[in-house]
Design a protein around this motif. Structure first.
Motif, PDB file in Angstrom:
ATOM      1  N   TRP A 174       0.833  -1.209   0.000  1.00  0.00           N
ATOM      2  CA  TRP A 174       0.000   0.000   0.000  1.00  0.00           C
ATOM      3  C   TRP A 174       0.860   1.248   0.000  1.00  0.00           C
ATOM      4  CZ3 TRP A 174      -4.901  -0.818  -1.079  1.00  0.00           C
ATOM      5  CH2 TRP A 174      -5.491  -2.030  -0.724  1.00  0.00           C
ATOM      6  N   LYS A 175       0.454   2.206  -0.824  1.00  0.00           N
ATOM      7  CA  LYS A 175       1.107   3.516  -0.838  1.00  0.00           C
ATOM      8  C   LYS A 175       0.047   4.551  -0.519  1.00  0.00           C
ATOM      9  CE  LYS A 175       4.534   2.908  -4.493  1.00  0.00           C
ATOM     10  NZ  LYS A 175       5.076   3.578  -5.660  1.00  0.00           N
ATOM     11  N   ARG A 176       0.457   5.602   0.170  1.00  0.00           N
ATOM     12  CA  ARG A 176      -0.479   6.679   0.463  1.00  0.00           C
ATOM     13  C   ARG A 176      -0.857   7.356  -0.852  1.00  0.00           C
ATOM     14  NH1 ARG A 176       0.248  12.030   2.383  1.00  0.00           N
ATOM     15  NH2 ARG A 176      -1.610  12.698   3.511  1.00  0.00           N
ATOM     16  N   CYS A 177      -2.152   7.677  -1.021  1.00  0.00           N
ATOM     17  CA  CYS A 177      -2.598   8.321  -2.255  1.00  0.00           C
ATOM     18  C   CYS A 177      -3.841   9.162  -1.975  1.00  0.00           C
ATOM     19  CB  CYS A 177      -2.898   7.269  -3.328  1.00  0.00           C
ATOM     20  SG  CYS A 177      -4.194   6.109  -2.873  1.00  0.00           S
ATOM     21  N   TYR A 178      -4.098  10.111  -2.812  1.00  0.00           N
ATOM     22  CA  TYR A 178      -5.299  10.944  -2.703  1.00  0.00           C
ATOM     23  C   TYR A 178      -5.551  11.392  -1.250  1.00  0.00           C
ATOM     24  CZ  TYR A 178      -6.264   8.692  -7.239  1.00  0.00           C
ATOM     25  OH  TYR A 178      -6.189   8.199  -8.505  1.00  0.00           O
ATOM     26  N   ARG A 179      -4.502  11.742  -0.574  1.00  0.00           N
ATOM     27  CA  ARG A 179      -4.555  12.251   0.817  1.00  0.00           C
ATOM     28  C   ARG A 179      -4.941  11.213   1.858  1.00  0.00           C
ATOM     29  NH1 ARG A 179      -6.701  18.326   0.065  1.00  0.00           N
ATOM     30  NH2 ARG A 179      -4.994  18.930  -1.291  1.00  0.00           N
ATOM     31  N   HIS A 180      -6.230  10.763   1.842  1.00  0.00           N
ATOM     32  CA  HIS A 180      -6.698   9.924   2.941  1.00  0.00           C
ATOM     33  C   HIS A 180      -6.693   8.441   2.601  1.00  0.00           C
ATOM     34  CE1 HIS A 180      -8.063  13.666   4.618  1.00  0.00           C
ATOM     35  NE2 HIS A 180      -8.758  13.901   3.519  1.00  0.00           N
ATOM     36  N   TYR A 181      -6.231   8.114   1.418  1.00  0.00           N
ATOM     37  CA  TYR A 181      -6.414   6.752   0.926  1.00  0.00           C
ATOM     38  C   TYR A 181      -5.080   6.033   0.776  1.00  0.00           C
ATOM     39  CZ  TYR A 181     -10.990   8.659  -0.239  1.00  0.00           C
ATOM     40  OH  TYR A 181     -12.220   9.250  -0.166  1.00  0.00           O
ATOM     41  N   GLN A 182      -5.182   4.731   0.494  1.00  0.00           N
ATOM     42  CA  GLN A 182      -4.001   3.941   0.175  1.00  0.00           C
ATOM     43  C   GLN A 182      -4.270   3.215  -1.135  1.00  0.00           C
ATOM     44  OE1 GLN A 182      -4.021   1.540   3.676  1.00  0.00           O
ATOM     45  NE2 GLN A 182      -3.050   3.115   4.940  1.00  0.00           N
ATOM     46  N   VAL A 193     -14.920   4.712  -4.630  1.00  0.00           N
ATOM     47  CA  VAL A 193     -14.364   4.926  -3.285  1.00  0.00           C
ATOM     48  C   VAL A 193     -13.932   6.381  -3.111  1.00  0.00           C
ATOM     49  CG1 VAL A 193     -12.431   4.361  -1.761  1.00  0.00           C
ATOM     50  CG2 VAL A 193     -13.720   2.528  -2.869  1.00  0.00           C
ATOM     51  N   LEU A 194     -13.342   6.959  -4.173  1.00  0.00           N
ATOM     52  CA  LEU A 194     -12.925   8.362  -4.064  1.00  0.00           C
ATOM     53  C   LEU A 194     -14.142   9.275  -3.880  1.00  0.00           C
ATOM     54  CD1 LEU A 194     -10.097   8.573  -6.750  1.00  0.00           C
ATOM     55  CD2 LEU A 194      -9.866   8.767  -4.265  1.00  0.00           C
ATOM     56  N   ARG A 195     -15.241   8.917  -4.550  1.00  0.00           N
ATOM     57  CA  ARG A 195     -16.444   9.749  -4.509  1.00  0.00           C
ATOM     58  C   ARG A 195     -17.236   9.518  -3.211  1.00  0.00           C
ATOM     59  NH1 ARG A 195     -18.333   8.065  -9.315  1.00  0.00           N
ATOM     60  NH2 ARG A 195     -19.878   6.707  -8.400  1.00  0.00           N
ATOM     61  N   SER A 196     -17.390   8.248  -2.819  1.00  0.00           N
ATOM     62  CA  SER A 196     -18.334   7.937  -1.735  1.00  0.00           C
ATOM     63  C   SER A 196     -17.756   7.064  -0.627  1.00  0.00           C
ATOM     64  CB  SER A 196     -19.559   7.212  -2.317  1.00  0.00           C
ATOM     65  OG  SER A 196     -20.094   7.913  -3.408  1.00  0.00           O
ATOM     66  N   GLY A 197     -16.445   6.804  -0.679  1.00  0.00           N
ATOM     67  CA  GLY A 197     -15.830   5.933   0.334  1.00  0.00           C
ATOM     68  C   GLY A 197     -16.098   6.415   1.754  1.00  0.00           C
ATOM     69  N   MET A 198     -16.004   7.731   1.943  1.00  0.00           N
ATOM     70  CA  MET A 198     -16.224   8.300   3.286  1.00  0.00           C
ATOM     71  C   MET A 198     -17.659   8.010   3.752  1.00  0.00           C
ATOM     72  SD  MET A 198     -13.446  10.183   4.179  1.00  0.00           S
ATOM     73  CE  MET A 198     -11.980  10.806   3.367  1.00  0.00           C
ATOM     74  N   ASP A 199     -18.610   8.117   2.823  1.00  0.00           N
ATOM     75  CA  ASP A 199     -20.012   7.844   3.176  1.00  0.00           C
ATOM     76  C   ASP A 199     -20.188   6.381   3.577  1.00  0.00           C
ATOM     77  OD1 ASP A 199     -20.716  10.448   2.581  1.00  0.00           O
ATOM     78  OD2 ASP A 199     -21.191   9.992   0.493  1.00  0.00           O
ATOM     79  N   PHE A 200     -19.594   5.492   2.775  1.00  0.00           N
ATOM     80  CA  PHE A 200     -19.697   4.067   3.112  1.00  0.00           C
ATOM     81  C   PHE A 200     -19.110   3.814   4.492  1.00  0.00           C
ATOM     82  CE2 PHE A 200     -20.175   3.550  -1.480  1.00  0.00           C
ATOM     83  CZ  PHE A 200     -21.141   2.565  -1.545  1.00  0.00           C
ATOM     84  N   SER A 201     -17.949   4.390   4.719  1.00  0.00           N
ATOM     85  CA  SER A 201     -17.274   4.174   5.988  1.00  0.00           C
ATOM     86  C   SER A 201     -18.150   4.671   7.149  1.00  0.00           C
ATOM     87  CB  SER A 201     -15.931   4.902   5.983  1.00  0.00           C
ATOM     88  OG  SER A 201     -15.229   4.616   7.160  1.00  0.00           O
ATOM     89  N   ARG A 202     -18.754   5.833   6.972  1.00  0.00           N
ATOM     90  CA  ARG A 202     -19.599   6.425   8.017  1.00  0.00           C
ATOM     91  C   ARG A 202     -20.817   5.541   8.288  1.00  0.00           C
ATOM     92  NH1 ARG A 202     -20.290  11.369   5.572  1.00  0.00           N
ATOM     93  NH2 ARG A 202     -18.086  11.785   5.778  1.00  0.00           N
ATOM     94  N   ILE A 203     -21.469   5.084   7.201  1.00  0.00           N
ATOM     95  CA  ILE A 203     -22.655   4.216   7.346  1.00  0.00           C
ATOM     96  C   ILE A 203     -22.301   2.969   8.148  1.00  0.00           C
ATOM     97  CG2 ILE A 203     -24.169   2.648   6.038  1.00  0.00           C
ATOM     98  CD1 ILE A 203     -24.086   4.740   3.771  1.00  0.00           C
ATOM     99  N   LEU A 204     -21.059   2.500   7.969  1.00  0.00           N
ATOM    100  CA  LEU A 204     -20.639   1.249   8.597  1.00  0.00           C
ATOM    101  C   LEU A 204     -19.843   1.507   9.877  1.00  0.00           C
ATOM    102  CD1 LEU A 204     -19.655  -0.427   5.220  1.00  0.00           C
ATOM    103  CD2 LEU A 204     -21.623  -1.035   6.640  1.00  0.00           C
TER     104      LEU A 204
END
Ligand SMILES: *[C@@H]1O[C@H](CO)[C@@H](O)[C@H](O)[C@H]1NC(C)=O
Ligand SMILES: *[C@@H]1O[C@H](CO)[C@@H](O)[C@H](O)[C@H]1NC(C)=O
Ligand SMILES: *[C@@H]1O[C@H](CO)[C@@H](O)[C@H](O)[C@H]1NC(C)=O
Length: 269
Positions: free
Chosen positions: A50-58, A113-124
């Motif tokens: 894994w490499k850090r990417c798009y700030r909050h992602y890997q 994931v870039l568009r809605s990953g945060m939403d999925f994470s929050r829901i879960l």
């Protein structure tokens, strides 16, 4: 997320019958983001790096065989993105990786994931790593299906883009089907022998490889629209490897494989 199981999404998923990859599949795809992350620099490996990417992602690229029964047929490098759980992996709240798929076929899980990953994470409740992949043949994964020789050719094609709704006029549906067929022929013309390896079955196998690369024997999956077909195919091939599965905006799988006049389209439009 109400945008996924819409008439439009379901309608387009069904057009996927007519050809392999639909509106999502494009020859020219951004391979670097504004933070300077460059997918081309990510080497495909059989274990995760894994490499850090798009700030909050890997991000990583997983090496999988084009043909699972003959590894001499070459390799694909699947572009995979992860939004890590908010819990440490040792925590009892941590539930492991969850793969999400937007449908299509040919939709980009990295984009989802870039568009809605945060939403999925929050829901879960932050308990899962949210994983997206660009299925073999599309987006940032390699090798990529080609439709056009040049960017201008693609731009011209996209200029005749679909109107918003399949029911906007009586012309939209036949025109969309004609374009989809044509796009299939474009891919065929440019094919260098890779297309036959881009199948729903192989994408399901890739999902098992992705789960197993994180040391899991079972898949956790949430699929939308055509992604529900992918889920059904996975569960049929690998019933013992289903951990948790959510099928959302469900397409009638029997109808999808049995006919060219899908009931979903008829009843929705
Ligand atoms: C995959 O490899 C097997 C074994 O060589 C072969 O029988 C099969 O036709 C190959 N599949 C494709 C799609 O080329
Ligand atoms: C596997 O694929 C390679 C390359 O396409 C081919 O030369 C070889 O015969 C295949 N092996 C088997 C066992 O089918
Ligand atoms: C198309 O279908 C949607 C959803 O059922 C509906 O709201 C819309 O009015 C329809 N448009 C036309 C032009 O019939």
């Amino acid at each position: 997320m109400s945008e996924f199981p819409t008439v439009r999404a379901i309608g387009w998923s069904l057009l996927g019958l007519v050809l392999l990859l639909t509106v999502f599949a494009q020859c020219f795809w951004p391979t670097s983001d504004e933070d300077g992350f460059n997918w081309n620099s990510v080497k495909a490996t059989t274990n995760y790096r894994w490499k850090r990417c798009y700030r909050h992602y890997q991000c990583t690229r997983l090496k999988v065989p084009l043909n699972y029964t003959n590894t001499s047929s070459g390799w694909a490098g699947l572009a995979i993105i992860r939004l890590p759980s908010t819990f440490p992996t040792m925590s009892p709240s941590y539930q492991g990786p969850l793969i999400i798929n937007p449908g299509g076929p040919g939709g980009s899980g990295v984009d989802l994931v870039l568009r809605s990953g945060m939403d999925f994470s929050r829901i879960l409740d932050g308990r899962f790593d949210i994983i997206g992949l660009d299925p073999r043949g599309i987006g940032r994964s390699t090798p990529r299906v080609k439709f056009f020789e040049t960017y201008s050719e693609q731009a011209l094609w996209l200029d005749g883009e679909y109107p918003d709704a399949l029911n906007a006029s009586t012309e939209v549906l036949p025109r969309s089907i004609a374009r989809a067929r044509l796009m299939g022929h474009l891919a065929e013309d440019q094919d260098d022998g890779m297309l036959r390896h881009i199948t729903t079955e192989n994408i399901a196998r890739d999902m098992l490889s992705i789960a197993q690369a994180s040391g899991d024997d079972k898949l956790q999956y949430w699929g939308f629209s055509w992604g529900t077909i992918l889920g059904v195919v996975f569960a049929t091939l690998f019933p013992d490897h289903v951990g948790r599965m959510v099928l959302d905006g469900v397409i009638d799988a029997e109808d999808y494989y049995a006919s060219e006049s899908p009931s979903g389209l008829v009843s929705q439009v």
